[in-house]
Design a protein around this motif. Structure first.
Motif, PDB file in Angstrom:
ATOM      1  N   GLN A 191      29.927  52.188  41.673  1.00  0.00           N
ATOM      2  CA  GLN A 191      29.209  51.606  42.073  1.00  0.00           C
ATOM      3  C   GLN A 191      30.142  50.644  42.859  1.00  0.00           C
ATOM      4  N   ARG A 192      30.594  50.117  43.856  1.00  0.00           N
ATOM      5  CA  ARG A 192      31.058  49.088  44.700  1.00  0.00           C
ATOM      6  C   ARG A 192      30.263  47.781  45.155  1.00  0.00           C
ATOM      7  N   PHE A 193      29.989  46.899  44.638  1.00  0.00           N
ATOM      8  CA  PHE A 193      30.175  45.713  45.434  1.00  0.00           C
ATOM      9  C   PHE A 193      30.173  44.233  45.200  1.00  0.00           C
ATOM     10  N   GLN A 194      29.910  43.579  46.182  1.00  0.00           N
ATOM     11  CA  GLN A 194      30.305  41.975  46.061  1.00  0.00           C
ATOM     12  C   GLN A 194      29.472  40.830  45.588  1.00  0.00           C
ATOM     13  N   VAL A 195      31.124  39.853  44.911  1.00  0.00           N
ATOM     14  CA  VAL A 195      30.144  38.685  43.134  1.00  0.00           C
ATOM     15  C   VAL A 195      30.733  37.804  43.940  1.00  0.00           C
ATOM     16  N   GLU A 196      30.122  36.748  44.246  1.00  0.00           N
ATOM     17  CA  GLU A 196      29.964  35.068  44.773  1.00  0.00           C
ATOM     18  C   GLU A 196      30.077  34.733  43.309  1.00  0.00           C
ATOM     19  N   LEU A 197      31.632  34.290  43.097  1.00  0.00           N
ATOM     20  CA  LEU A 197      31.576  33.584  41.259  1.00  0.00           C
ATOM     21  C   LEU A 197      31.345  31.717  41.980  1.00  0.00           C
ATOM     22  N   LYS A 198      31.358  31.181  41.124  1.00  0.00           N
ATOM     23  CA  LYS A 198      31.159  29.595  41.098  1.00  0.00           C
ATOM     24  C   LYS A 198      32.149  29.482  39.158  1.00  0.00           C
ATOM     25  N   VAL A 199      33.210  28.726  38.972  1.00  0.00           N
ATOM     26  CA  VAL A 199      33.919  28.299  37.410  1.00  0.00           C
ATOM     27  C   VAL A 199      33.776  26.598  37.672  1.00  0.00           C
ATOM     28  N   TYR A 204      34.846  31.479  44.123  1.00  0.00           N
ATOM     29  CA  TYR A 204      35.542  32.753  44.130  1.00  0.00           C
ATOM     30  C   TYR A 204      34.606  33.942  45.055  1.00  0.00           C
ATOM     31  N   HIS A 205      35.107  34.963  45.901  1.00  0.00           N
ATOM     32  CA  HIS A 205      34.244  35.581  46.461  1.00  0.00           C
ATOM     33  C   HIS A 205      35.136  37.071  46.195  1.00  0.00           C
ATOM     34  N   PHE A 206      34.712  37.981  45.975  1.00  0.00           N
ATOM     35  CA  PHE A 206      35.484  39.506  45.345  1.00  0.00           C
ATOM     36  C   PHE A 206      34.914  40.461  46.566  1.00  0.00           C
ATOM     37  N   ASN A 207      35.575  41.141  46.642  1.00  0.00           N
ATOM     38  CA  ASN A 207      35.264  42.506  47.537  1.00  0.00           C
ATOM     39  C   ASN A 207      35.163  43.650  46.913  1.00  0.00           C
ATOM     40  N   GLU A 208      34.354  44.605  47.183  1.00  0.00           N
ATOM     41  CA  GLU A 208      34.738  46.454  46.085  1.00  0.00           C
ATOM     42  C   GLU A 208      34.756  46.245  44.600  1.00  0.00           C
ATOM     43  N   VAL A 209      33.623  45.233  43.845  1.00  0.00           N
ATOM     44  CA  VAL A 209      33.961  45.252  42.924  1.00  0.00           C
ATOM     45  C   VAL A 209      33.633  46.568  42.229  1.00  0.00           C
ATOM     46  N   GLY A 210      33.990  46.462  40.964  1.00  0.00           N
ATOM     47  CA  GLY A 210      33.705  47.650  40.242  1.00  0.00           C
ATOM     48  C   GLY A 210      32.935  47.150  39.046  1.00  0.00           C
ATOM     49  N   ILE A 211      33.369  46.316  38.482  1.00  0.00           N
ATOM     50  CA  ILE A 211      33.564  45.448  37.248  1.00  0.00           C
ATOM     51  C   ILE A 211      32.946  44.506  37.327  1.00  0.00           C
ATOM     52  N   HIS A 243      37.886  44.777  41.124  1.00  0.00           N
ATOM     53  CA  HIS A 243      37.771  44.212  42.401  1.00  0.00           C
ATOM     54  C   HIS A 243      38.721  44.935  43.259  1.00  0.00           C
ATOM     55  N   ASP A 244      38.311  45.089  44.173  1.00  0.00           N
ATOM     56  CA  ASP A 244      39.188  46.195  45.441  1.00  0.00           C
ATOM     57  C   ASP A 244      39.762  47.581  45.226  1.00  0.00           C
ATOM     58  N   ILE A 245      38.598  47.990  44.554  1.00  0.00           N
ATOM     59  CA  ILE A 245      38.451  49.307  43.615  1.00  0.00           C
ATOM     60  C   ILE A 245      38.624  50.629  45.081  1.00  0.00           C
ATOM     61  N   THR A 246      39.706  51.149  44.355  1.00  0.00           N
ATOM     62  CA  THR A 246      40.074  52.175  45.163  1.00  0.00           C
ATOM     63  C   THR A 246      40.597  53.167  44.098  1.00  0.00           C
ATOM     64  N   LEU A 247      40.805  54.026  44.103  1.00  0.00           N
ATOM     65  CA  LEU A 247      41.866  55.277  43.359  1.00  0.00           C
ATOM     66  C   LEU A 247      42.763  54.803  42.737  1.00  0.00           C
ATOM     67  N   LYS A 248      43.637  54.233  43.363  1.00  0.00           N
ATOM     68  CA  LYS A 248      44.580  53.312  43.298  1.00  0.00           C
ATOM     69  C   LYS A 248      44.036  52.910  41.635  1.00  0.00           C
ATOM     70  N   ASP A 264      46.877  40.945  33.032  1.00  0.00           N
ATOM     71  CA  ASP A 264      46.994  39.586  34.035  1.00  0.00           C
ATOM     72  C   ASP A 264      47.993  39.718  35.151  1.00  0.00           C
ATOM     73  N   GLN A 265      48.892  41.114  35.225  1.00  0.00           N
ATOM     74  CA  GLN A 265      49.590  41.495  36.095  1.00  0.00           C
ATOM     75  C   GLN A 265      49.167  42.520  37.174  1.00  0.00           C
ATOM     76  N   SER A 266      47.836  42.704  37.188  1.00  0.00           N
ATOM     77  CA  SER A 266      47.159  43.666  37.458  1.00  0.00           C
ATOM     78  C   SER A 266      46.493  42.821  39.764  1.00  0.00           C
ATOM     79  N   PRO A 267      46.942  43.697  40.559  1.00  0.00           N
ATOM     80  CA  PRO A 267      46.279  43.019  41.991  1.00  0.00           C
ATOM     81  C   PRO A 267      44.998  43.252  41.774  1.00  0.00           C
ATOM     82  N   TYR A 268      44.319  43.913  41.098  1.00  0.00           N
ATOM     83  CA  TYR A 268      43.296  44.774  41.429  1.00  0.00           C
ATOM     84  C   TYR A 268      42.735  43.605  39.575  1.00  0.00           C
ATOM     85  N   ILE A 269      42.500  43.272  38.906  1.00  0.00           N
ATOM     86  CA  ILE A 269      42.050  42.185  37.987  1.00  0.00           C
ATOM     87  C   ILE A 269      41.846  41.388  38.422  1.00  0.00           C
TER      88      ILE A 269
END
Length: 318
Positions: A191-199, A204-211, A243-248, A264-269
């Motif tokens: 399931q993909r969803f959006q997350v609003e996060l405050k730290v 912060y805002h994230f799209n197409e979040v898987g976890i 986030h930005d979950i695709t097959l890649k 920490d080197q991933s553009p998706y984490i």
């Protein structure tokens, strides 16, 4: 010692491992000629109720730590039971579950005899960082030892519980593989969803979040290394978002989680540390708290750090 040693045990944890370890512990206690009282959990949230009953029985006067034998779920219920009663009763913990992610960091390779010796010889009590979660919708407070996550990690835990009940896994002793089976099953229905996060006040805002997971422990699901920046000894929360979950992105995450360990080197984490956080998800998603599944719901939860006293064998392993 005067009063008996109290033991809370989930005998069915780890496909019956809890019951076997309980016998080993009580045999050791008999060798030391120590009295003990055992409380067995029979259903979900029973350990929490037993803790509250134990506080009433002792009037909060505990002369030594309480022994806990079970998995992460049992331990989760215990700390919430004692904290709901207004007490931080020190714990001596022997892992007996399927996942054992708390023990993976804080008490690896602890034997029943070591647990007993740690207790009777009054080994050093350590303040272990835990997560305090405040649900802004219903004002409920919950505490987690490892993580509170939404999305794929919760789906994995749900599927693992389904597999664990299957005769195939029980008959052939495959209970250690249930999380791997849950992962494979869940990858086909992310399931993909959006997350609003405050730290710490930063948004912060994230799209197409898987976890999305708030963590003090880098492991979940029986040793899945979800984050390489979560350091338990730092006593900081870490918000981990895939986030930005695709097959890649899925293949990239699998490579980093199971092989290269360079999340920490991933553009998706994204991994963001802080002392206070707020997570908002405006669609129903599965959740998990220390591996215990939370039914699909909207999310508006605030987090901060707390600590809980444990008798430990060694320093944390991150």
């Amino acid at each position: 010692m005067g009063k008996p040693i109290y033991i809370i045990c989930h005998p069915g944890s780890g496909n019956g491992k809890g019951g076997k370890l309980l016998k080993a512990v009580t045999d050791c206690l008999k060798e030391f000629h120590l009295d003990y009282l055992t409380y067995l959990t029979d259903y979900q949230n029973h350990a929490q109720l037993l803790c509250q009953q134990l506080v009433k029985r002792t009037q909060g006067n505990f002369q030594q730590a309480v022994m806990i034998i079970g998995g992460d779920g049992t331990l989760h219920e215990v700390i919430n039971g004692f904290l709901a009663s207004g007490y931080k009763v020190p714990l001596a913990y022997l892992p007996a579950g399927t996942g054992n992610d708390f023990a993976r960091v804080w008490s690896p390779k602890l034997s029943p005899r070591q647990l007993v010796e740690n207790l009777i010889y009054q080994r050093k009590i350590s303040q272990v960082p835990i997560i305090k979660a405040f649900n802004n919708a219903n004002e409920h407070i919950d505490y987690m030892l490892n993580s509170n996550g939404y999305g794929l990690d919760a789906q994995i835990n749900y599927q693992a519980q389904v597999f664990q009940k299957m005769p195939l896994f029980q008959k052939f002793g495959l209970h250690k593989l249930v999380y791997l089976a849950g992962l494979v099953k869940s990858l086909s229905q992310i399931q993909r969803f959006q997350v609003e996060l405050k730290v710490d006040g930063q948004s912060y805002h994230f799209n197409e979040v898987g976890i999305h997971c708030t963590m003090t422990n880098p492991y979940l699901g029986g040793g899945i290394y979800l984050s390489n920046l979560t350091q338990p000894e730092e006593k900081l929360l870490c918000a981990v978002t895939y986030h930005d979950i695709t097959l890649k992105a899925v293949f990239d995450a699998i490579k980093r989680v199971f092989l290269s360990k360079d999340h920490d080197q991933s553009p998706y984490i994204s991994q963001i540390k802080g002392k206070q956080m707020q997570v908002m998800i405006q669609e129903p998603v599965w959740g998990q708290a220390d591996g215990e599944v939370i039914s699909k719901d909207l999310v508006n939860v605030s987090y901060e750090m707390d600590t809980y006293p444990f008798i430990l064998n060694e320093e944390p392993k991150s």
